[in-house]
Design an enzyme around this catalytic site. Structure first.
Site, PDB file in Angstrom:
ATOM      1  N   HIS A 314       0.793  -1.232   0.000  1.00  0.00           N
ATOM      2  CA  HIS A 314       0.000   0.000   0.000  1.00  0.00           C
ATOM      3  C   HIS A 314       0.814   1.265   0.000  1.00  0.00           C
ATOM      4  O   HIS A 314       0.240   2.355   0.065  1.00  0.00           O
ATOM      5  CB  HIS A 314      -0.902   0.047   1.235  1.00  0.00           C
ATOM      6  CG  HIS A 314      -2.088  -0.842   1.134  1.00  0.00           C
ATOM      7  ND1 HIS A 314      -3.273  -0.416   0.591  1.00  0.00           N
ATOM      8  CD2 HIS A 314      -2.267  -2.117   1.494  1.00  0.00           C
ATOM      9  CE1 HIS A 314      -4.151  -1.407   0.638  1.00  0.00           C
ATOM     10  NE2 HIS A 314      -3.560  -2.459   1.179  1.00  0.00           N
ATOM     11  N   LYS A 609     -14.595   8.139  -4.439  1.00  0.00           N
ATOM     12  CA  LYS A 609     -15.906   8.441  -3.846  1.00  0.00           C
ATOM     13  C   LYS A 609     -16.391   9.807  -4.314  1.00  0.00           C
ATOM     14  O   LYS A 609     -17.567   9.981  -4.653  1.00  0.00           O
ATOM     15  CB  LYS A 609     -15.808   8.435  -2.317  1.00  0.00           C
ATOM     16  CG  LYS A 609     -15.328   7.142  -1.708  1.00  0.00           C
ATOM     17  CD  LYS A 609     -15.025   7.374  -0.208  1.00  0.00           C
ATOM     18  CE  LYS A 609     -14.117   6.307   0.340  1.00  0.00           C
ATOM     19  NZ  LYS A 609     -13.525   6.705   1.645  1.00  0.00           N
TER      20      LYS A 609
HETATM   21  C1  LIG Z   1     -12.206   6.977   1.920  1.00  0.00           C
HETATM   22  C2  LIG Z   1     -11.762   7.390   3.253  1.00  0.00           C
HETATM   23  C3  LIG Z   1     -10.404   7.641   3.496  1.00  0.00           C
HETATM   24  C4  LIG Z   1      -9.354   7.549   2.408  1.00  0.00           C
HETATM   25  O1  LIG Z   1      -9.230   8.804   1.792  1.00  0.00           O
HETATM   26  P1  LIG Z   1      -7.981   9.122   0.823  1.00  0.00           P
HETATM   27  O2  LIG Z   1      -8.354  10.460   0.270  1.00  0.00           O
HETATM   28  O3  LIG Z   1      -7.973   8.071  -0.212  1.00  0.00           O
HETATM   29  O4  LIG Z   1      -6.781   9.153   1.668  1.00  0.00           O
HETATM   30  C5  LIG Z   1     -10.013   8.034   4.753  1.00  0.00           C
HETATM   31  N1  LIG Z   1     -10.907   8.172   5.747  1.00  0.00           N
HETATM   32  C6  LIG Z   1     -12.218   7.952   5.564  1.00  0.00           C
HETATM   33  C7  LIG Z   1     -13.154   8.142   6.687  1.00  0.00           C
HETATM   34  C8  LIG Z   1     -12.686   7.544   4.311  1.00  0.00           C
HETATM   35  O5  LIG Z   1     -13.988   7.296   4.135  1.00  0.00           O
END
Ligand SMILES: *Cc1c(COP(=O)(O)O)cnc(C)c1O
Length: 764
Positions: A314, A609
């Site tokens: 990762h 997302k």
């Molecule tokens: C999706 C998500 C992340 C990951 O976010 P990145 O922008 O990919 O680092 C971190 N925390 C929460 C609560 C999330 O839903």
């Protein structure tokens, strides 16, 4: 099942009342029980092989809505509640968010469990039942403070199983008790499990803050995720936690294999183990040990384990690649030491290059490289986005790629659109039903049919209306839950929410805020008001990250107190950013900030997302942003900044000669950059906060700036101003939104999991 009737029965049985007379808390517990009954009645899926997904984190978020949806009773439950004057949203507010993860890695594991179940595949998660989670973030005096985040109540999603294993620590055996959380699959009649191990007598929460006696074991084994590792006791505790998880998990695997009537010599025919980052790597020597104890020869045990375990990388951040002193393992699990030595000897015999050895000497100590263990004795190594996998093959793990080219493969991350679109953005989901048909819910590639509406004014209008409604809703919740702080729903919502890390460059975002502030003070008002929203937790021992939070909170105060700037620029930082806040903010976002230093963000999933919810990405060509850019085309994303090859080259130069490579001073001296950086130590700001912290940040940026914020800040400012200007052409912007949603189907974790199954797990 008749949901309404069962709700009534349970309300009567538990509280002696009709649902309409119950409070939200009571109805939450009624629905929890109802959901649990349905999920537990579901059978586990069957297959030749069963997957065990080992992960230190599962950031599952609240489960009620998600599980109602997976069980196919979401609409029915919502209606039944509405009929007695209740709202599902209000009831879900009562649910505590399980605090079992930190950020993207843990959320990925949660999305994967959801998709594994939705595809009807046999696959369970294996992790730990942290009682106080990562930590709960509080802001006082513009600083972060950490508190325990307890989430386990008398009624919870945890199902006690009665299963127990003994974990043989150096100091003596400790009982591991197994709790399960059911993972019902959407569109299938099955349910998998998330297995969470716990100690028999967990410690109570620290009374104040998150400090505790890290040597008080086993009571504190399952207190916190990632306890502070700035001292040796903290680092040792992490190894204790890891061994607790993998030893109990390995024993569970062999117990279930035995229950299927299969011998240990057939492990790899019946089991796949996915190692999510290096935290669970000790599962490899532990499985070897347990197979040998069941009568396999060392050769047989190693062969079976090597055909069972697969590793997901990762990160390429050197500090995040785990290396433990062998003496730690000697102390935690001495029985693993001869096995690790044996594995090291085998790897050395086959591959004499010392760079790929498992055990390496550093400062007179023997160090275990956990990732090397995974790569030699796992059958698959995957990166999490196309660019990331290429960087692994070409630089970071090049020596391993030379040895094992066939093991390397890419699995671009994904997110479950059930939670990240259907549940969190029901209005957009309904519009998509109308436009492309409800089939997109099971087959997200169908979202591409939305492109047919590219010039359809009513649909474009509707997209804008939904976004505006989501912004109002997020503003209302912000005012309700964040000390009455008001967002301006008519402003551009520009959002960066993710863990705080210098490589993610929240500091560069803050420099842009300063740029805007200075422009407005100089009389240059922007084209339209902008609300800059942050959300981020800083690791408790990560000093620079805390300074960056301090900077953001000081900027917020500065601007709130300035009537000249306030109408144009807002800064808000959500306290205790978590999955619940992500679900509120992401549907309300106009501009999605994905501005990591190229090559440093392995994939990102937040970016996916946001895209699905119609936000337009402002980002570097890093991680999965590269794939987003390819899918949406240059008109529907704003990219800027140095590319990954150039950045890697700069680091290489620096490694060879410290005077070469990136020199932040050179960029600091540029006329457009210096005033922004110097503002950190201006009286306007230092009078509002902690001068020493702001000065330390200034010094770091001007002399070191390891993640090169100053390298990209000018290009960033220009790209961001362009995006904010383009926002004014509402029809054109709506088209960008449409394209982003239409192209987001690729980032469904259902696609990712189908690929894992096809290429790695082959669950059959
Ligand atoms: C999706 C998500 C992340 C990951 O976010 P990145 O922008 O990919 O680092 C971190 N925390 C929460 C609560 C999330 O839903």
């Amino acid at each position: 099942m008749d949901v309404k009737q069962r709700m009534q029965e349970l309300a009567q049985a538990r509280y002696g009342r009709e649902p309409a007379q119950c409070g939200d808390g009571e109805l939450y517990r009624v629905l929890l029980q109802l959901t649990q009954e349905l999920a537990q009645a579901r059978p586990a899926p069957q297959g030749e092989r069963k997957l065990y997904y080992f992960s230190a984190e599962f950031l599952i978020g609240k489960l009620l809505s998600n599980n109602l949806l997976a069980l196919g009773i979401y609409d029915e439950a919502k209606q039944a509640l509405a009929q007695c004057g209740k709202s599902l949203a209000a009831i879900e507010d009562v649910e505590p968010e399980p605090s079992l993860g930190n950020g993207g890695l843990g959320r990925l594991a949660a999305c994967f469990l959801d998709s594994i179940a939705a595809l009807g595949l046999p696959g369970d998660g294996v992790g730990l039942n942290y009682h106080y989670g990562l930590f709960k973030q509080e802001f006082h005096m513009s600083h972060q403070f950490e508190q325990p985040n307890p989430w386990i109540e008398d009624d919870s999603w945890l199902i006690p199983t009665g299963t127990e294993f003994e974990v043989p620590f150096g100091f003596g055996p400790v009982k591991a008790r197994l709790f399960d959380i059911a993972v019902p699959g959407a569109n299938t009649g099955i349910a998998n499990r998330l297995h969470l191990f716990d100690v028999e007598h967990p410690a109570p929460a620290p009374r104040e803050g998150i400090d505790f006696d890290k040597t008080d074991l086993p009571a504190h084994l399952t207190s916190f995720l990632y306890p502070d590792d700035s001292d040796e006791a903290g680092r040792l505790l992490r190894v204790y936690q890891q061994y607790f998880m993998v030893s109990a998990g390995a024993q569970l695997i062999l117990k279930e294999l035995d229950e299927r009537g299969c011998g240990p010599e057939t492990l790899s025919d019946h089991v796949a183990v996915q190692i999510n980052d290096t935290h669970p790597s000790m599962v490899i020597p532990e499985l070897v040990r347990l197979l040998a104890a069941r009568g396999l020869t060392m050769d047989q045990a190693v062969e079976q384990v090597s055909k069972t375990c697969a590793y997901t990388n990762h990160t390429i951040l050197a500090e995040a690649l785990e290396k433990w002193p062998l003496t730690f393992i000697e102390k935690v699990a001495p029985q693993l030491v001869p096995i690790i030595r044996e594995l090291d000897a085998r790897a050395r015999a086959a591959h004499p290059d010392p760079k790929v050895a498992i055990l390496q000497g550093e400062e007179g100590k023997e160090i275990v490289h956990m990732a090397h263990l995974d790569i030699h004795f796992g059958y698959s190594v995957n990166g999490v986005a196309a660019l990331h996998t290429e960087i692994l093959k070409g630089s970071e793990l090049r020596h391993f790629y030379d040895i094992y080219p066939a093991k390397f493969n890419n699995k671009t991350n994904g997110v479950t659109l059930r939670r990240w679109l259907e549940v969190c953005n029901p209005q957009l989901a309904a519009l998509l039903d109308q436009c492309v048909g409800p089939e997109w819910r099971a087959d997200p590639t169908r979202l591409s049919r939305l492109m047919d509406y590219y010039n359809d004014s009513p649909v474009l209008e509707k997209l804008l209306d939904i976004k505006a409604a989501n912004k109002r809703a997020a503003s209302d919740l912000f005012a309700r839950d964040q000390y009455g702080i008001r967002l301006d729903p008519d402003a551009v919502f520009d959002i960066q929410v993710k863990r705080l890390h210098e490589y993610k460059r929240q500091q560069m975002n803050a420099l842009y805020v300063i740029h805007k502030y200075l422009e407005i003070k100089a009389g240059k008002t922007p084209q339209r008001p902008v609300t800059v929203i942050f959300g981020a937790k800083a690791a408790p021992a990560y000093v620079m990250a805390k300074h960056i939070i301090h900077l953001i909170l000081c900027l917020r105060r500065l601007i709130e107190n300035d009537p000249q700037v306030r109408p144009w620029l807002h800064v808000a930082m959500v306290e205790n950013y978590n999955v619940t806040w992500a679900e509120r903010l992401i549907p309300a976002c106009d501009i999605s900030e994905q501005i990591s230093l190229a090559s440093k963000e392995a994939s990102g999933t937040g970016n996916m997302k946001f895209m699905a919810n119609g936000a337009v990405t402002l980002g570097t060509l890093d991680g999965a942003n590269v794939e987003i850019a390819e899918l949406v085309g240059p008109d529907n994303i704003y990219t800027f900044g140095a590319g990954s090859n150039y950045v890697i080259e700069l680091y290489d130069q620096k490694m060879k000669d410290g005077a070469k490579g990136y020199q932040s001073r050179v960029y600091y001296e540029r006329p457009a950059v210096k005033p922004l950086v110097d503002f950190l130590i201006s009286p306007a700001l230092t009078s509002l906060g902690d001068e020493a912290a702001l000065k330390a940040l200034w010094t770091d940026l001007t002399t070191k700036d390891w993640f090169m914020a100053l390298l990209d800040v000018e290009a960033y400012t220009a790209a961001r101003d362009r995006a904010i200007a383009d926002y004014g052409d509402r029809a054109a912007w709506a088209r960008k939104m449409l394209v982003n949603t239409a192209r987001s189907g690729y980032f469904s974790s259902d696609r990712t999991i189908a690929e894992y199954n096809r290429d790695i797990w082959r669950l059959g």
